[in-house]
Design a protein around this motif. Structure first.
Motif, mmCIF file in Angstrom:
data_model
loop_
_atom_site.group_PDB
_atom_site.id
_atom_site.type_symbol
_atom_site.label_atom_id
_atom_site.label_comp_id
_atom_site.label_asym_id
_atom_site.label_seq_id
_atom_site.Cartn_x
_atom_site.Cartn_y
_atom_site.Cartn_z
ATOM 1 N N PHE A 1 -42.992 91.434 43.385
ATOM 2 C CA PHE A 1 -44.333 91.651 42.841
ATOM 3 C C PHE A 1 -44.614 90.689 41.702
ATOM 4 C CE2 PHE A 1 -47.138 93.696 39.725
ATOM 5 C CZ PHE A 1 -48.229 94.031 40.513
ATOM 6 N N SER A 2 -43.634 90.465 40.838
ATOM 7 C CA SER A 2 -43.822 89.585 39.692
ATOM 8 C C SER A 2 -44.003 88.136 40.125
ATOM 9 C CB SER A 2 -42.624 89.694 38.737
ATOM 10 O OG SER A 2 -42.479 91.013 38.265
ATOM 11 N N ALA A 3 -43.374 87.760 41.234
ATOM 12 C CA ALA A 3 -43.506 86.390 41.729
ATOM 13 C C ALA A 3 -44.888 86.138 42.310
ATOM 14 C CB ALA A 3 -42.435 86.105 42.774
ATOM 15 N N LEU B 1 -52.380 86.502 43.194
ATOM 16 C CA LEU B 1 -51.925 85.985 41.908
ATOM 17 C C LEU B 1 -50.473 85.556 42.052
ATOM 18 C CD1 LEU B 1 -53.378 88.577 39.357
ATOM 19 C CD2 LEU B 1 -54.112 86.211 39.688
ATOM 20 N N LYS B 2 -50.192 84.291 41.772
ATOM 21 C CA LYS B 2 -48.826 83.782 41.819
ATOM 22 C C LYS B 2 -48.381 83.480 40.399
ATOM 23 C CE LYS B 2 -46.835 82.286 45.110
ATOM 24 N NZ LYS B 2 -45.712 82.857 45.925
ATOM 25 N N SER B 3 -47.126 83.827 40.083
ATOM 26 C CA SER B 3 -46.609 83.506 38.756
ATOM 27 C C SER B 3 -46.405 82.006 38.652
ATOM 28 C CB SER B 3 -45.286 84.235 38.509
ATOM 29 O OG SER B 3 -44.291 83.765 39.404
ATOM 30 N N LYS B 4 -46.356 81.532 37.416
ATOM 31 C CA LYS B 4 -46.098 80.115 37.206
ATOM 32 C C LYS B 4 -44.773 79.756 37.854
ATOM 33 C CE LYS B 4 -48.353 80.518 32.717
ATOM 34 N NZ LYS B 4 -48.151 80.477 31.244
ATOM 35 N N PRO C 1 -41.266 79.433 23.489
ATOM 36 C CA PRO C 1 -41.001 80.798 23.947
ATOM 37 C C PRO C 1 -41.409 80.957 25.404
ATOM 38 C CG PRO C 1 -42.152 80.794 21.830
ATOM 39 C CD PRO C 1 -42.199 79.393 22.354
ATOM 40 N N VAL C 2 -40.735 81.840 26.116
ATOM 41 C CA VAL C 2 -41.060 82.070 27.528
ATOM 42 C C VAL C 2 -41.785 83.403 27.668
ATOM 43 C CG1 VAL C 2 -39.134 80.696 28.375
ATOM 44 C CG2 VAL C 2 -38.810 83.142 27.991
ATOM 45 N N GLU C 3 -42.706 83.455 28.593
ATOM 46 C CA GLU C 3 -43.456 84.679 28.857
ATOM 47 C C GLU C 3 -42.635 85.595 29.759
ATOM 48 O OE1 GLU C 3 -47.147 85.837 31.635
ATOM 49 O OE2 GLU C 3 -47.684 84.407 30.070
ATOM 50 N N ILE C 4 -42.322 86.775 29.259
ATOM 51 C CA ILE C 4 -41.649 87.787 30.070
ATOM 52 C C ILE C 4 -42.697 88.646 30.771
ATOM 53 C CG2 ILE C 4 -40.002 89.695 30.055
ATOM 54 C CD1 ILE C 4 -38.845 86.949 29.281
ATOM 55 N N LEU C 5 -43.674 89.116 30.009
ATOM 56 C CA LEU C 5 -44.858 89.811 30.505
ATOM 57 C C LEU C 5 -46.050 89.198 29.776
ATOM 58 C CD1 LEU C 5 -43.491 93.489 30.425
ATOM 59 C CD2 LEU C 5 -43.823 92.067 32.458
ATOM 60 N N PRO C 6 -47.263 89.427 30.220
ATOM 61 C CA PRO C 6 -48.411 88.784 29.571
ATOM 62 C C PRO C 6 -48.508 89.026 28.068
ATOM 63 C CG PRO C 6 -49.081 89.747 31.659
ATOM 64 C CD PRO C 6 -47.662 90.184 31.427
ATOM 65 N N PHE C 7 -47.906 90.098 27.583
ATOM 66 C CA PHE C 7 -47.964 90.417 26.153
ATOM 67 C C PHE C 7 -46.602 90.308 25.478
ATOM 68 C CE2 PHE C 7 -47.385 94.139 28.784
ATOM 69 C CZ PHE C 7 -46.243 94.721 28.251
ATOM 70 N N ARG D 1 -36.640 83.231 33.743
ATOM 71 C CA ARG D 1 -37.580 82.669 32.774
ATOM 72 C C ARG D 1 -36.884 81.972 31.605
ATOM 73 N NH1 ARG D 1 -39.325 86.003 36.037
ATOM 74 N NH2 ARG D 1 -41.509 86.264 36.539
ATOM 75 N N ARG D 2 -35.734 82.483 31.235
ATOM 76 C CA ARG D 2 -34.928 81.859 30.181
ATOM 77 C C ARG D 2 -33.477 81.906 30.652
ATOM 78 N NH1 ARG D 2 -35.316 79.952 25.056
ATOM 79 N NH2 ARG D 2 -33.698 80.463 23.541
ATOM 80 N N SER D 3 -33.049 80.821 31.270
ATOM 81 C CA SER D 3 -31.783 80.819 32.014
ATOM 82 C C SER D 3 -30.559 80.997 31.126
ATOM 83 C CB SER D 3 -31.650 79.510 32.802
ATOM 84 O OG SER D 3 -31.632 78.400 31.913
ATOM 85 N N ILE D 4 -30.687 80.787 29.814
ATOM 86 C CA ILE D 4 -29.512 80.826 28.939
ATOM 87 C C ILE D 4 -29.231 82.200 28.359
ATOM 88 C CG2 ILE D 4 -29.679 78.397 28.313
ATOM 89 C CD1 ILE D 4 -31.055 79.266 25.727
ATOM 90 N N ILE D 5 -30.000 83.227 28.745
ATOM 91 C CA ILE D 5 -29.735 84.552 28.162
ATOM 92 C C ILE D 5 -28.315 84.993 28.503
ATOM 93 C CG2 ILE D 5 -32.175 85.204 28.278
ATOM 94 C CD1 ILE D 5 -31.272 87.199 30.544
ATOM 95 N N SER D 6 -27.657 85.634 27.536
ATOM 96 C CA SER D 6 -26.296 86.116 27.752
ATOM 97 C C SER D 6 -25.953 87.149 26.684
ATOM 98 C CB SER D 6 -25.302 84.944 27.691
ATOM 99 O OG SER D 6 -23.995 85.386 27.996
ATOM 100 N N PRO D 7 -26.456 88.376 26.829
ATOM 101 C CA PRO D 7 -26.092 89.429 25.876
ATOM 102 C C PRO D 7 -24.579 89.588 25.792
ATOM 103 C CG PRO D 7 -27.874 90.164 27.304
ATOM 104 C CD PRO D 7 -27.367 88.870 27.876
ATOM 105 N N ASN D 8 -24.065 89.837 24.581
ATOM 106 C CA ASN D 8 -22.612 89.967 24.470
ATOM 107 C C ASN D 8 -22.124 91.194 25.241
ATOM 108 O OD1 ASN D 8 -22.258 92.372 22.743
ATOM 109 N ND2 ASN D 8 -23.073 91.116 21.077
#
Length: 367
Positions: A45-47, A155-158, A186-192, A303-310
């Motif tokens: 759906f998001s795509a 509607l297609k996501s970027k 910054p990257v958009e996760i959701l419109p807000f 959207r942000r490929s480097i995320i890596s929570p510890n």
């Protein structure tokens, strides 16, 4: 159980169809009265989705007890307050369902999300005191066919860049002299909702360029550079295995919601936008979009490929997921009888004649 199975089978046999040209005309002429339910995954759906569609949330968080108890439309639409409000007010006149590409109603699988949503719609219709109600219909060929024929109504996501390998990231960083987490914006996760680094949060032109009105600072030492210009909230946690970031989840989610409700945009950041702030964004998606951790992680990572929570934060997110599952099951058991019926009363004559025919978990110090 036999009666429940029989009811489901009857609903499937009564499922009508709405061809793509007819749906296009309906959306163009009377789209506000159509409850268009996208029965695909949150990622799909998001795509991309048909304009005006609402994502029917029927993943395992929602469906854990679907086999033993029936889901209601209110549960399926939980998190979409606008759609639920319009539903309660009787503003929808027709319900149209679609999945990815099922060719016709005869091939819809009994265990599919579309079937779960269809049954919820039919139960709502059965409780309605009105007569001559129009049953829900599906779109033959689903989103694939409709997008092929009418892309302007979708509607297609970027387009998202392909995920880079670690080696290519490091070479890019060394070539420009800027840490990879600070490159771009910054990257958009959701419109807000946006995710970024402390450097992004220090550049007013960047914040103003994307319409940021509030910042959620997930660190103990990153400064708030523009007090008075934006709304700030701080979550003073360090990026280490001893920190309990989960105790801040609900407070952070409420802050993000308050910004959204005020029609604003919030940037969630820590030092590098990799571990702490990513964890908060994941928790928000899990709570508000009712998705599993793995699906939320993939969504943000795209959207942000480097995320890596510890490792500790990932464990706390898994525990949060378990809490959401338990809460969902309790809510399903407690809501066997909805407080208000949902009514579809699109005139039968109108419908019949005019419309129907991954990234590894690592320790990321200072992130």
């Amino acid at each position: 159980m036999y009666l429940l199975f029989s009811a489901r089978r009857a609903a499937m046999e009564d499922l009508g169809e709405m061809e793509c040209p007819v749906l296009k005309r309906l959306l163009k002429d009377d789209g506000a009265k159509c409850l268009l339910l996208d029965c695909r995954s949150f990622l799909a759906f998001s795509a991309g989705h048909i304009r005006g569609a609402v994502n029917a949330r029927c993943n395992t968080i929602v469906r854990r007890r679907a086999k033993g108890s029936a889901l209601s439309l209110e549960q399926i639409l939980a998190g979409d307050e606008e759609a639920r409000g319009r539903l309660r007010s009787g503003m929808y006149s027709a319900a149209v369902l679609y999945d990815e590409r099922t060719p016709d109603s005869d091939t819809v699988k009994e265990d599919s999300t579309l079937t779960v949503v269809l049954n919820a719609c039919c139960r709502s219709l059965a409780r309605s005191p009105r007569a001559s109600l129009v049953p829900p219909v599906c779109v033959p060929g689903g989103y694939d066919r409709f997008f092929t024929e009418y892309p302007e109504f979708c509607l297609k996501s970027k387009s998202l860049p392909p995920l880079s390998s670690q080696s290519s990231m490091e070479s890019a960083c060394s070539s420009c002299g800027t840490p990879h987490h600070d490159q771009g914006g910054p990257v958009e996760i959701l419109p807000f909702l946006y995710l970024g680094s402390a450097l992004h949060a220090s550049k007013k032109e960047v914040l103003d360029g994307i319409g940021i009105s509030a910042l959620l600072n997930v660190s103990a030492d990153c400064p708030n550079h523009f007090e008075g210009a934006y709304q700030y909230k701080c979550i003073p946690v360090e990026d280490n295995h001893k920190e309990d970031i989960s105790c801040w989840f609900l407070e952070a989610i409420e802050f993000i919601d308050s910004v959204r409700d005020a029609s604003g945009r919030v940037l969630v950041h820590c030092q590098a936008g990799i571990s702490r702030s990513a964890t908060i964004c994941l928790a928000y998606l899990m709570k508000r979009k009712r998705v599993r951790l793995d699906e939320a992680f993939e969504f943000v990572r795209r959207r942000r490929s480097i995320i890596s929570p510890n490792f500790s934060f990932m464990g706390q997110l898994l525990q949060f997921e378990s809490q959401l599952l338990a809460t969902s099951c309790s809510a399903e058991a407690a809501s066997a009888t909805p407080t208000s019926p949902f009514i579809f009363n699109f005139p039968v004559s109108v419908v019949n004649s005019a419309y129907l025919h991954h990234s590894p978990i690592t320790t990321s110090p200072g992130c």
